[in-house]
Design a protein around this motif. Structure first.
Motif, PDB file in Angstrom:
ATOM      1  N   GLY A 234       0.833  -1.196   0.000  1.00  9.89           N
ATOM      2  CA  GLY A 234       0.000   0.000   0.000  1.00  9.89           C
ATOM      3  C   GLY A 234       0.865   1.243   0.000  1.00  9.89           C
ATOM      4  O   GLY A 234       2.095   1.163  -0.191  1.00  9.89           O
ATOM      5  N   PRO A 235       0.259   2.425   0.233  1.00  8.39           N
ATOM      6  CA  PRO A 235       1.008   3.680   0.148  1.00  8.39           C
ATOM      7  C   PRO A 235       2.215   3.754   1.081  1.00  8.39           C
ATOM      8  O   PRO A 235       3.263   4.289   0.701  1.00  8.39           O
ATOM      9  N   GLY A 236       2.099   3.226   2.295  1.00  2.00           N
ATOM     10  CA  GLY A 236       3.189   3.325   3.258  1.00  2.00           C
ATOM     11  C   GLY A 236       4.433   2.577   2.827  1.00  2.00           C
ATOM     12  O   GLY A 236       5.553   3.082   2.949  1.00  2.00           O
ATOM     13  N   SER A 237       4.261   1.369   2.328  1.00  2.00           N
ATOM     14  CA  SER A 237       5.412   0.587   1.874  1.00  2.00           C
ATOM     15  C   SER A 237       5.849   0.987   0.469  1.00  2.00           C
ATOM     16  O   SER A 237       6.985   0.708   0.064  1.00  2.00           O
ATOM     17  N   PHE A 238       4.972   1.650  -0.269  1.00  2.00           N
ATOM     18  CA  PHE A 238       5.332   2.138  -1.602  1.00  2.00           C
ATOM     19  C   PHE A 238       6.375   3.246  -1.529  1.00  2.00           C
ATOM     20  O   PHE A 238       7.299   3.295  -2.354  1.00  2.00           O
ATOM     21  N   LEU A 239       6.265   4.127  -0.547  1.00  2.73           N
ATOM     22  CA  LEU A 239       7.145   5.296  -0.475  1.00  2.73           C
ATOM     23  C   LEU A 239       8.637   4.942  -0.472  1.00  2.73           C
ATOM     24  O   LEU A 239       9.391   5.458  -1.303  1.00  2.73           O
ATOM     25  N   PRO A 240       9.120   4.090   0.435  1.00  2.00           N
ATOM     26  CA  PRO A 240      10.558   3.784   0.407  1.00  2.00           C
ATOM     27  C   PRO A 240      10.981   3.043  -0.859  1.00  2.00           C
ATOM     28  O   PRO A 240      12.087   3.257  -1.362  1.00  2.00           O
ATOM     29  N   ALA A 241      10.099   2.206  -1.380  1.00  2.00           N
ATOM     30  CA  ALA A 241      10.429   1.495  -2.616  1.00  2.00           C
ATOM     31  C   ALA A 241      10.536   2.470  -3.781  1.00  2.00           C
ATOM     32  O   ALA A 241      11.381   2.302  -4.675  1.00  2.00           O
ATOM     33  N   PHE A 242       9.711   3.491  -3.768  1.00  2.00           N
ATOM     34  CA  PHE A 242       9.744   4.494  -4.824  1.00  2.00           C
ATOM     35  C   PHE A 242      11.024   5.328  -4.756  1.00  2.00           C
ATOM     36  O   PHE A 242      11.674   5.589  -5.774  1.00  2.00           O
ATOM     37  N   ILE A 243      11.420   5.725  -3.549  1.00  2.00           N
ATOM     38  CA  ILE A 243      12.671   6.472  -3.385  1.00  2.00           C
ATOM     39  C   ILE A 243      13.841   5.626  -3.892  1.00  2.00           C
ATOM     40  O   ILE A 243      14.737   6.123  -4.599  1.00  2.00           O
ATOM     41  N   ASP A 244      13.843   4.344  -3.561  1.00  2.00           N
ATOM     42  CA  ASP A 244      14.897   3.459  -4.058  1.00  2.00           C
ATOM     43  C   ASP A 244      14.896   3.417  -5.586  1.00  2.00           C
ATOM     44  O   ASP A 244      15.947   3.486  -6.227  1.00  2.00           O
TER      45      ASP A 244
END
Length: 258
Positions: A234-244
């Motif tokens: 979901g959005p919370g786990s998406f954020l760090p993956a997106f930065i990576d």
């Protein structure tokens, strides 16, 4: 997409002066750092022109605009125009209040923007085209392609209209982009960070058309890659993956996503 533009950003690490909204500063800074640029956040009127002169590009974002910040935005952007570096405008929520619209009118009258980026409702409002909005969000329907053209022609700039399909209008030519993921719409500041990455790409020696196409398509590719990672729920786990993902090269993203 021109991967050389991304390589050039990472080689030169352009300093991007952000006069941006309070909500997104941390996310924008981390996202630009991952992509390869160098962020600075400075909104004091006393230093705005000096900071812009020291920078390689300037981003103006009115998301949490106050009357005290507008003079700093103008001074920074005027200094950028004088230096000949890119200036990008993100008219966040411009359709919501007359205060925002008046501020953007002043900005566009006094500054030559390299590019203006916003959702369809924001961009339509800039050129008096009816479009339903809700706060900072665009919820209406219309011809986004025509909005992009009208903004570019009216304000003598390049226009990027974001949405399920993004439209870029520059130098009399229209381009579309469909890379991305719906999770971008579930996090705060997704569009704001795109403005930062656009500005970084525009600092390279490549033409405006290629810079904007690369920024928008790479951003969408990184989002799609991140959303498809196993750990993203979901959005919370998406954020760090997106930065990576923003730190990766084009080939890596394309290979890992396929």
């Amino acid at each position: 997409m021109n991967a050389d533009i991304i390589k050039d950003v990472r080689r030169t690490k352009p300093l991007i002066h952000h006069l941006t909204n309070q909500v997104v500063m941390n996310f924008t800074a981390n996202g630009l750092l991952a992509f390869g640029g160098a962020p600075v956040m400075a909104k004091a009127e006393e230093e705005a022109a000096d900071m812009a002169t020291a920078a390689n590009g300037v981003l103006i974002n009115i998301g949490t605009l106050t009357s005290a910040e507008l003079p700093a935005m103008i001074k920074a952007a005027v200094a950028a125009n004088q230096k000949g570096i890119p200036v990008v405008l993100d008219p966040v929520g411009v359709a919501a209040t007359s205060f925002r619209m008046d501020a953007v009118k002043q900005l566009t009258e006094e500054i030559q923007f390299t590019a203006i980026k916003g959702n369809a409702g924001e961009m339509a409002h800039l050129v008096q085209t009816p479009w339903e909005t809700k706060g900072v969000d665009s919820i209406g329907k219309g011809d986004a392609k025509e909005v992009a053209k009208k903004v570019a022609d009216t304000l003598q700039t390049s226009a990027v209209v974001t949405g399920e399909t993004d439209y870029i209008y520059t130098n009399g030519k229209l381009f579309s982009n469909q890379s991305g993921d719906p999770l971008l719409g579930s996090i705060t500041g997704a569009g704001c960070l795109l403005g930062s990455i656009m500005t970084a790409c525009l600092t390279t020696d490549h033409n405006t058309e290629d810079c904007l196409k690369t920024a928008v398509s790479f951003y969408g590719l990184a989002a799609s890659y991140a959303a498809n990672q196993q750990q993203v729920q979901g959005p919370g786990s998406f954020l760090p993956a997106f930065i990576d993902a923003l730190s990766m090269d084009v080939q890596t993203l394309e290979e890992r996503e396929s």
